[in-house]
Write a protein that holds these residues in place. Structure first.
Motif, PDB file in Angstrom:
ATOM      1  N   LEU A  61      -4.088 -10.055  -0.753  1.00 30.83           N
ATOM      2  CA  LEU A  61      -3.041  -9.610   0.159  1.00 30.83           C
ATOM      3  C   LEU A  61      -3.244  -8.136   0.488  1.00 30.83           C
ATOM      4  O   LEU A  61      -3.816  -7.387  -0.298  1.00 30.83           O
ATOM      5  CB  LEU A  61      -1.658  -9.812  -0.477  1.00 30.83           C
ATOM      6  CG  LEU A  61      -1.204 -11.257  -0.660  1.00 30.83           C
ATOM      7  CD1 LEU A  61       0.061 -11.300  -1.519  1.00 30.83           C
ATOM      8  CD2 LEU A  61      -0.947 -11.910   0.695  1.00 30.83           C
ATOM      9  N   GLU A  62      -2.761  -7.734   1.650  1.00 35.24           N
ATOM     10  CA  GLU A  62      -2.908  -6.338   2.040  1.00 35.24           C
ATOM     11  C   GLU A  62      -2.056  -5.439   1.149  1.00 35.24           C
ATOM     12  O   GLU A  62      -0.898  -5.760   0.870  1.00 35.24           O
ATOM     13  CB  GLU A  62      -2.513  -6.144   3.504  1.00 35.24           C
ATOM     14  CG  GLU A  62      -3.549  -6.642   4.498  1.00 35.24           C
ATOM     15  CD  GLU A  62      -4.894  -5.945   4.324  1.00 35.24           C
ATOM     16  OE1 GLU A  62      -4.907  -4.696   4.234  1.00 35.24           O
ATOM     17  OE2 GLU A  62      -5.914  -6.640   4.265  1.00 35.24           O
ATOM     18  N   PRO A  63      -2.613  -4.320   0.680  1.00 39.90           N
ATOM     19  CA  PRO A  63      -1.841  -3.397  -0.164  1.00 39.90           C
ATOM     20  C   PRO A  63      -0.561  -2.932   0.532  1.00 39.90           C
ATOM     21  O   PRO A  63      -0.569  -2.659   1.735  1.00 39.90           O
ATOM     22  CB  PRO A  63      -2.804  -2.222  -0.368  1.00 39.90           C
ATOM     23  CG  PRO A  63      -4.163  -2.837  -0.229  1.00 39.90           C
ATOM     24  CD  PRO A  63      -4.006  -3.890   0.832  1.00 39.90           C
ATOM     25  N   GLY A  64       0.507  -2.866  -0.204  1.00 37.78           N
ATOM     26  CA  GLY A  64       1.783  -2.432   0.344  1.00 37.78           C
ATOM     27  C   GLY A  64       2.679  -3.578   0.762  1.00 37.78           C
ATOM     28  O   GLY A  64       3.871  -3.380   0.993  1.00 37.78           O
ATOM     29  N   GLN A  65       2.116  -4.805   0.851  1.00 44.53           N
ATOM     30  CA  GLN A  65       2.933  -5.958   1.218  1.00 44.53           C
ATOM     31  C   GLN A  65       3.899  -6.310   0.094  1.00 44.53           C
ATOM     32  O   GLN A  65       3.507  -6.396  -1.084  1.00 44.53           O
ATOM     33  CB  GLN A  65       2.050  -7.181   1.501  1.00 44.53           C
ATOM     34  CG  GLN A  65       1.438  -7.217   2.893  1.00 44.53           C
ATOM     35  CD  GLN A  65       0.779  -8.548   3.165  1.00 44.53           C
ATOM     36  OE1 GLN A  65      -0.404  -8.736   2.903  1.00 44.53           O
ATOM     37  NE2 GLN A  65       1.546  -9.490   3.683  1.00 44.53           N
ATOM     38  N   LEU A 137      -8.391  -3.041  -4.152  1.00 43.58           N
ATOM     39  CA  LEU A 137      -7.532  -3.594  -5.190  1.00 43.58           C
ATOM     40  C   LEU A 137      -6.589  -2.521  -5.739  1.00 43.58           C
ATOM     41  O   LEU A 137      -5.392  -2.759  -5.927  1.00 43.58           O
ATOM     42  CB  LEU A 137      -8.386  -4.177  -6.317  1.00 43.58           C
ATOM     43  CG  LEU A 137      -7.645  -4.694  -7.546  1.00 43.58           C
ATOM     44  CD1 LEU A 137      -6.770  -5.881  -7.169  1.00 43.58           C
ATOM     45  CD2 LEU A 137      -8.636  -5.089  -8.638  1.00 43.58           C
ATOM     46  N   LEU A 138      -7.121  -1.337  -5.975  1.00 50.39           N
ATOM     47  CA  LEU A 138      -6.316  -0.252  -6.533  1.00 50.39           C
ATOM     48  C   LEU A 138      -5.299   0.290  -5.529  1.00 50.39           C
ATOM     49  O   LEU A 138      -4.340   0.961  -5.922  1.00 50.39           O
ATOM     50  CB  LEU A 138      -7.228   0.878  -7.014  1.00 50.39           C
ATOM     51  CG  LEU A 138      -8.122   0.530  -8.210  1.00 50.39           C
ATOM     52  CD1 LEU A 138      -9.098   1.670  -8.483  1.00 50.39           C
ATOM     53  CD2 LEU A 138      -7.281   0.241  -9.440  1.00 50.39           C
ATOM     54  N   ASP A 139      -5.504  -0.012  -4.244  1.00 49.84           N
ATOM     55  CA  ASP A 139      -4.531   0.412  -3.236  1.00 49.84           C
ATOM     56  C   ASP A 139      -3.163  -0.231  -3.462  1.00 49.84           C
ATOM     57  O   ASP A 139      -2.145   0.292  -2.995  1.00 49.84           O
ATOM     58  CB  ASP A 139      -5.031   0.075  -1.829  1.00 49.84           C
ATOM     59  CG  ASP A 139      -6.040   1.094  -1.315  1.00 49.84           C
ATOM     60  OD1 ASP A 139      -6.090   2.204  -1.874  1.00 49.84           O
ATOM     61  OD2 ASP A 139      -6.772   0.776  -0.360  1.00 49.84           O
ATOM     62  N   HIS A 140      -3.133  -1.346  -4.175  1.00 52.83           N
ATOM     63  CA  HIS A 140      -1.841  -1.959  -4.493  1.00 52.83           C
ATOM     64  C   HIS A 140      -1.015  -1.023  -5.364  1.00 52.83           C
ATOM     65  O   HIS A 140       0.216  -0.980  -5.256  1.00 52.83           O
ATOM     66  CB  HIS A 140      -2.047  -3.298  -5.214  1.00 52.83           C
ATOM     67  CG  HIS A 140      -2.578  -4.382  -4.331  1.00 52.83           C
ATOM     68  ND1 HIS A 140      -1.825  -4.948  -3.306  1.00 52.83           N
ATOM     69  CD2 HIS A 140      -3.782  -5.005  -4.309  1.00 52.83           C
ATOM     70  CE1 HIS A 140      -2.548  -5.883  -2.706  1.00 52.83           C
ATOM     71  NE2 HIS A 140      -3.728  -5.933  -3.281  1.00 52.83           N
ATOM     72  N   ARG A 142      -1.659   2.388  -5.416  1.00 49.84           N
ATOM     73  CA  ARG A 142      -1.507   3.635  -4.670  1.00 49.84           C
ATOM     74  C   ARG A 142      -0.408   3.540  -3.621  1.00 49.84           C
ATOM     75  O   ARG A 142       0.380   4.473  -3.431  1.00 49.84           O
ATOM     76  CB  ARG A 142      -2.828   3.999  -3.978  1.00 49.84           C
ATOM     77  CG  ARG A 142      -3.998   4.277  -4.907  1.00 49.84           C
ATOM     78  CD  ARG A 142      -5.176   4.802  -4.106  1.00 49.84           C
ATOM     79  NE  ARG A 142      -6.369   4.987  -4.915  1.00 49.84           N
ATOM     80  CZ  ARG A 142      -7.447   4.212  -4.844  1.00 49.84           C
ATOM     81  NH1 ARG A 142      -7.468   3.178  -4.001  1.00 49.84           N
ATOM     82  NH2 ARG A 142      -8.501   4.450  -5.611  1.00 49.84           N
ATOM     83  N   LYS A 143      -0.352   2.400  -2.920  1.00 50.03           N
ATOM     84  CA  LYS A 143       0.572   2.259  -1.794  1.00 50.03           C
ATOM     85  C   LYS A 143       1.848   1.507  -2.146  1.00 50.03           C
ATOM     86  O   LYS A 143       2.811   1.545  -1.380  1.00 50.03           O
ATOM     87  CB  LYS A 143      -0.139   1.534  -0.639  1.00 50.03           C
ATOM     88  CG  LYS A 143      -1.362   2.266  -0.111  1.00 50.03           C
ATOM     89  CD  LYS A 143      -2.019   1.504   1.027  1.00 50.03           C
ATOM     90  CE  LYS A 143      -3.252   2.242   1.553  1.00 50.03           C
ATOM     91  NZ  LYS A 143      -3.906   1.511   2.677  1.00 50.03           N
ATOM     92  N   GLY A 144       1.835   0.794  -3.263  1.00 51.69           N
ATOM     93  CA  GLY A 144       3.007   0.018  -3.647  1.00 51.69           C
ATOM     94  C   GLY A 144       3.821   0.728  -4.706  1.00 51.69           C
ATOM     95  O   GLY A 144       3.694   1.939  -4.921  1.00 51.69           O
ATOM     96  N   SER A 145       4.655  -0.032  -5.369  1.00 53.32           N
ATOM     97  CA  SER A 145       5.488   0.492  -6.441  1.00 53.32           C
ATOM     98  C   SER A 145       4.697   0.408  -7.747  1.00 53.32           C
ATOM     99  O   SER A 145       4.471  -0.680  -8.274  1.00 53.32           O
ATOM    100  CB  SER A 145       6.782  -0.318  -6.563  1.00 53.32           C
ATOM    101  OG  SER A 145       7.483   0.029  -7.732  1.00 53.32           O
ATOM    102  N   LEU A 146       4.294   1.559  -8.269  1.00 55.44           N
ATOM    103  CA  LEU A 146       3.478   1.569  -9.479  1.00 55.44           C
ATOM    104  C   LEU A 146       4.185   0.924 -10.672  1.00 55.44           C
ATOM    105  O   LEU A 146       3.552   0.162 -11.411  1.00 55.44           O
ATOM    106  CB  LEU A 146       3.051   2.998  -9.811  1.00 55.44           C
ATOM    107  CG  LEU A 146       2.102   3.160 -11.008  1.00 55.44           C
ATOM    108  CD1 LEU A 146       0.840   2.324 -10.825  1.00 55.44           C
ATOM    109  CD2 LEU A 146       1.741   4.631 -11.199  1.00 55.44           C
ATOM    110  N   PRO A 147       5.485   1.180 -10.892  1.00 58.71           N
ATOM    111  CA  PRO A 147       6.146   0.519 -12.023  1.00 58.71           C
ATOM    112  C   PRO A 147       6.130  -1.006 -11.922  1.00 58.71           C
ATOM    113  O   PRO A 147       5.929  -1.696 -12.930  1.00 58.71           O
ATOM    114  CB  PRO A 147       7.579   1.064 -11.964  1.00 58.71           C
ATOM    115  CG  PRO A 147       7.451   2.384 -11.285  1.00 58.71           C
ATOM    116  CD  PRO A 147       6.374   2.178 -10.266  1.00 58.71           C
TER     117      PRO A 147
END
Length: 240
Positions: A61-65, A137-140, A142-147
């Motif tokens: 899935l696209e990071p940030g989704q 993969l790591l953009d999830h 970087r761009k999403g909620s790290l917790p």
């Protein structure tokens, strides 16, 4: 017998040298009854296939989704449901007990693995074909909620250990458990299309399988897996 501290090298050496006695390591866990073994294997196999499909879909899935979070939790739910069903059908229980020394060793092994991969990540930065899939993969994180990403990573790490070093482990021949649980874990991860993630699965899978064989418990593999995955999550985004 003396109870002196054992190095990770000693742990692996003792485990591999004692492979012939591995059946005794699981003496505290109920074996799958012969007449239920076939049905239990079918459940485990179906669970592995479903989890593989869900894992490949979620990590691509696209990071940030926002869909990424429930999608990754779904993978853990599939593993959990499969283990529950296999346990009911196979009438088995898994061993969780471990002493403090074993847990400390598992923690140290997780750190050592993470350091190895961090060093490798510095080299990967100069190889686009390997760097780009990992960076995506790591953009999830970087761009999403790290917790939330950390929570899903931890939950899935536990679910994977319970499935591969728990459910799948119990339905395999004792002498082939380390090999085939590592192969299965690597194959499922390879379906994500991320070469270095598959390599990581092979190395991590082998290490935690040896720990499982040595201790007869799931506690050590879970500690190693969580230590490694958490360090990867929080350190690699700053390296790759």
């Amino acid at each position: 017998m003396a109870t002196s501290h054992r190095s990770p090298r000693h742990v692996f050496g003792a485990a591999l040298a004692g492979a012939r006695d591995v059946e005794l390591r699981d003496a505290e866990a109920d074996p799958v009854p012969e007449h239920r073994l076939g049905a239990t294997r079918v459940i485990i196999g179906a669970t592995g296939v479903a989890a593989a499909v869900a894992l490949s879909w979620s990590l691509n899935l696209e990071p940030g989704q926002a869909l990424f979070y429930p999608a990754t939790f779904l993978v853990a739910v599939i593993y959990g449901a499969g283990i529950f069903a296999a346990g009911r059908v196979g009438a088995t229980r898994l061993r969780w007990r471990a002493d403090g020394r074993e847990l400390l060793e598992a923690f140290g092994i997780g750190i050592a693995l993470a350091l190895l991969f961090v060093v490798g990540a510095f080299l990967v930065r100069f190889i686009p074909a390997l760097r780009d899939p990992v960076s995506h993969l790591l953009d999830h994180a970087r761009k999403g909620s790290l917790p939330i990403v950390a929570l899903t990573t931890a939950v899935n790490g536990i679910a994977e250990e319970v499935f591969y070093r728990g459910g799948l482990w119990r339905v395999l021949s004792p002498r082939k458990r380390v090999l085939w649980t590592t192969v299965a874990y690597t194959a499922v991860t390879a379906l994500t299309g991320i070469p270095l993630l598959a390599l990581a699965a092979a190395m991590l899978g082998f290490v935690v399988a040896v720990l499982r064989q040595q201790s007869g418990s799931l506690a050590g593999p879970i500690v190693t897996h969580l230590t490694w995955s958490m360090l990867m999550l929080f350190v690699l985004p700053h390296v790759v």
